[in-house]
Design an enzyme around this catalytic site. Structure first.
Site, PDB file in Angstrom:
ATOM      1  NE  ARG A   1      -3.499   2.351   2.680  1.00  0.00           N
ATOM      2  CZ  ARG A   1      -4.448   2.509   3.595  1.00  0.00           C
ATOM      3  NH1 ARG A   1      -4.633   1.573   4.526  1.00  0.00           N
ATOM      4  NH2 ARG A   1      -5.212   3.585   3.608  1.00  0.00           N
TER       5      ARG A   1
ATOM      6  CG  ASN B   1     -11.178  -0.928  -0.842  1.00  0.00           C
ATOM      7  OD1 ASN B   1     -12.325  -0.866  -1.246  1.00  0.00           O
ATOM      8  ND2 ASN B   1     -10.790  -0.402   0.309  1.00  0.00           N
TER       9      ASN B   1
ATOM     10  CB  CYS C   1     -18.307   0.290   0.254  1.00  0.00           C
ATOM     11  SG  CYS C   1     -17.262   1.742   0.580  1.00  0.00           S
TER      12      CYS C   1
ATOM     13  CG  HIS D   1     -13.902   3.799  -2.654  1.00  0.00           C
ATOM     14  ND1 HIS D   1     -12.639   3.374  -2.315  1.00  0.00           N
ATOM     15  CD2 HIS D   1     -14.706   3.390  -1.637  1.00  0.00           C
ATOM     16  CE1 HIS D   1     -12.683   2.737  -1.153  1.00  0.00           C
ATOM     17  NE2 HIS D   1     -13.929   2.724  -0.723  1.00  0.00           N
TER      18      HIS D   1
ATOM     19  CE1 TYR E   1     -11.287   6.085  -0.700  1.00  0.00           C
ATOM     20  CE2 TYR E   1     -13.499   6.174   0.210  1.00  0.00           C
ATOM     21  CZ  TYR E   1     -12.203   5.710   0.255  1.00  0.00           C
ATOM     22  OH  TYR E   1     -11.815   4.873   1.275  1.00  0.00           O
TER      23      TYR E   1
END
Length: 412
Positions: free
Chosen positions: A86, A140, A160, A190, A237
């Site tokens: 990440r 995700n 989500c 998102h 987002y």
């Protein structure tokens, strides 16, 4: 019933376990390849069940087949490559002048390439060893992963916490119980907007924007005048699109979210051995209300309740400007047969245009994840509205492949 959590060694798992303790579970199995973390988290989960007076058995394993064998439902919350992968997703896009984020833009594509093959391998073992089990995906990028699962014929639903988070926030600001308020939530995972907040047949969102605008602006980190001008509340987002350059400037001078989470996880793992309830510090880990959403979804899928929840589901004509095969995030009726999206009023051009653009990118991203190849990676990047320039897409593709070489067999 047997509930299996893949990625059960996550420091977030106690949040989920707290909610699962309300269900009549006979066996809760946590599966994770990281045995050390799994032991710590699993032991805490067992104490949490015992502390709640739950008779169910909690155990943990590193063996996937053991975990999914005979499961009623399999919950996916894995992270291929962990927080270190990440961190790379949140840094190398900065070198090309783009935001670094794990689900949006180039970083999101990298995560999809790592994640889709792993999730499909897990789902195939579940299909072989637990026919009929529901797969609930919180991993995700949820929209792309859910589409991969559905395309492969799995009984899957994407979940989500954005919609339930806004529902709770709106209800608190308005002064009603969450169950009394329904959101008009539309878009892709998102990439969503709250266009209305219904209480007793009345849309209270205009009043919320007028009376609680600063609180909503703080939640989304977007200008209040933007929300009042559009008459909607975008998800957080959307900030990566509506305020890209501002976010980019902030990211250059700050630690990545991955670095923050790694520091937080170290503290949590040190705390867990002495706990039988989740600590307040866990709130900083993110994922608020996921446990509530996951439990509600399981209750409806397994209990055939026929209620309405916001999930990631096949479009099937719901948004006429998208392909039927696209996966969208909208209110849906949940029964034992699965989710069915409810009718959606026409989506305004400003939102529909971006949804269509990102949905096309997601289709190409899934193709790249399934078939590999640098050319497919480059095509997906070129299609993304945050990229859209050939030279930029080429440079990003090179960086993506270099940063994820160990997870992409075709790049060897």
């Amino acid at each position: 019933m047997k509930i299996t959590v893949i990625g059960g060694g996550s420091t977030y798992t106690p949040e989920l376990v707290e909610g699962l303790a309300a269900l009549p579970i006979g066996e809760l199995v946590l599966m994770d390849p990281e045995a050390g973390r799994l032991e710590v988290v699993g032991s805490m989960a067992r104490r949490m069940f015992a502390g709640a007076g739950h008779p169910g058995w909690v155990r943990w394993t590193t063996d996937l087949d053991d975990a999914v064998d005979g499961a009623t439902a399999v919950l996916l919350q894995l992270r291929v490559g962990g927080q270190r992968a990440r961190h790379r997703d949140e840094t190398w896009p900065l070198e090309c002048g783009l935001v670094g984020q794990e689900t949006t833009g180039p970083g999101g594509l990298a995560k999809a390439l790592r994640t889709v093959p792993a999730v499909l391998r897990i789902a195939e073992r579940a299909r072989a060893l637990a026919p009929g089990a529901w797969i609930v995906d919180f991993t995700n990028p949820v929209g792309i992963v859910t589409r991969a699962l559905l395309d492969a014929g799995h009984r899957a639903v994407g979940l989500c916490n954005v919609a339930i988070g806004f529902q709770r926030l709106f209800a608190g600001l308005y002064g009603c119980a969450p169950g009394e308020l329904a959101v008009d939530h539309v878009g892709l995972n998102h990439l969503t907007w709250e266009r209305a907040a219904w209480v007793g047949g009345v849309d209270v969102l205009p009043a919320l924007l007028a009376e609680h605008g600063p609180a909503l602006a703080a939640e989304t980190e977007l200008p209040l005048e933007l929300m009042r001008g559009l008459g909607v509340v975008p998800s957080y987002y959307l900030r990566f699109f509506y305020a890209h350059d501002q976010v980019l400037a902030e990211q250059i001078d700050r630690p990545t979210r991955a670095e923050e989470v790694m520091a937080l996880e170290e503290k949590l793992l040190a705390m867990y051995p002495g706990l039988d309830v989740k600590p307040a510090l866990l709130e900083e880990r993110g994922g608020a209300h996921y446990s509530t959403a996951a439990v509600g979804l399981l209750e409806s899928l397994l209990g055939d309740r026929g209620d309405t929840q916001v999930v990631n589901v096949r479009n099937d004509g719901t948004l006429p400007f998208l392909a039927d095969s696209a996966v969208i995030e909208v209110p849906s009726r949940i029964t034992a047969a699965g989710p069915v999206p409810l009718p959606v009023r026409p989506v305004e051009p400003l939102f529909a245009g971006l949804v269509g653009h990102v949905s096309a990118y997601e289709e190409l991203a899934l193709d790249a994840a399934l078939r590999g190849g640098r050319a497919r990676v480059e095509a997906a990047l070129l299609a993304h509205p945050l990229v859209g320039r050939y030279d930029l897409a080429r440079g990003l593709a090179d960086r993506l492949v270099a940063a994820n070489h160990a997870y992409l067999p075709w790049a060897a």
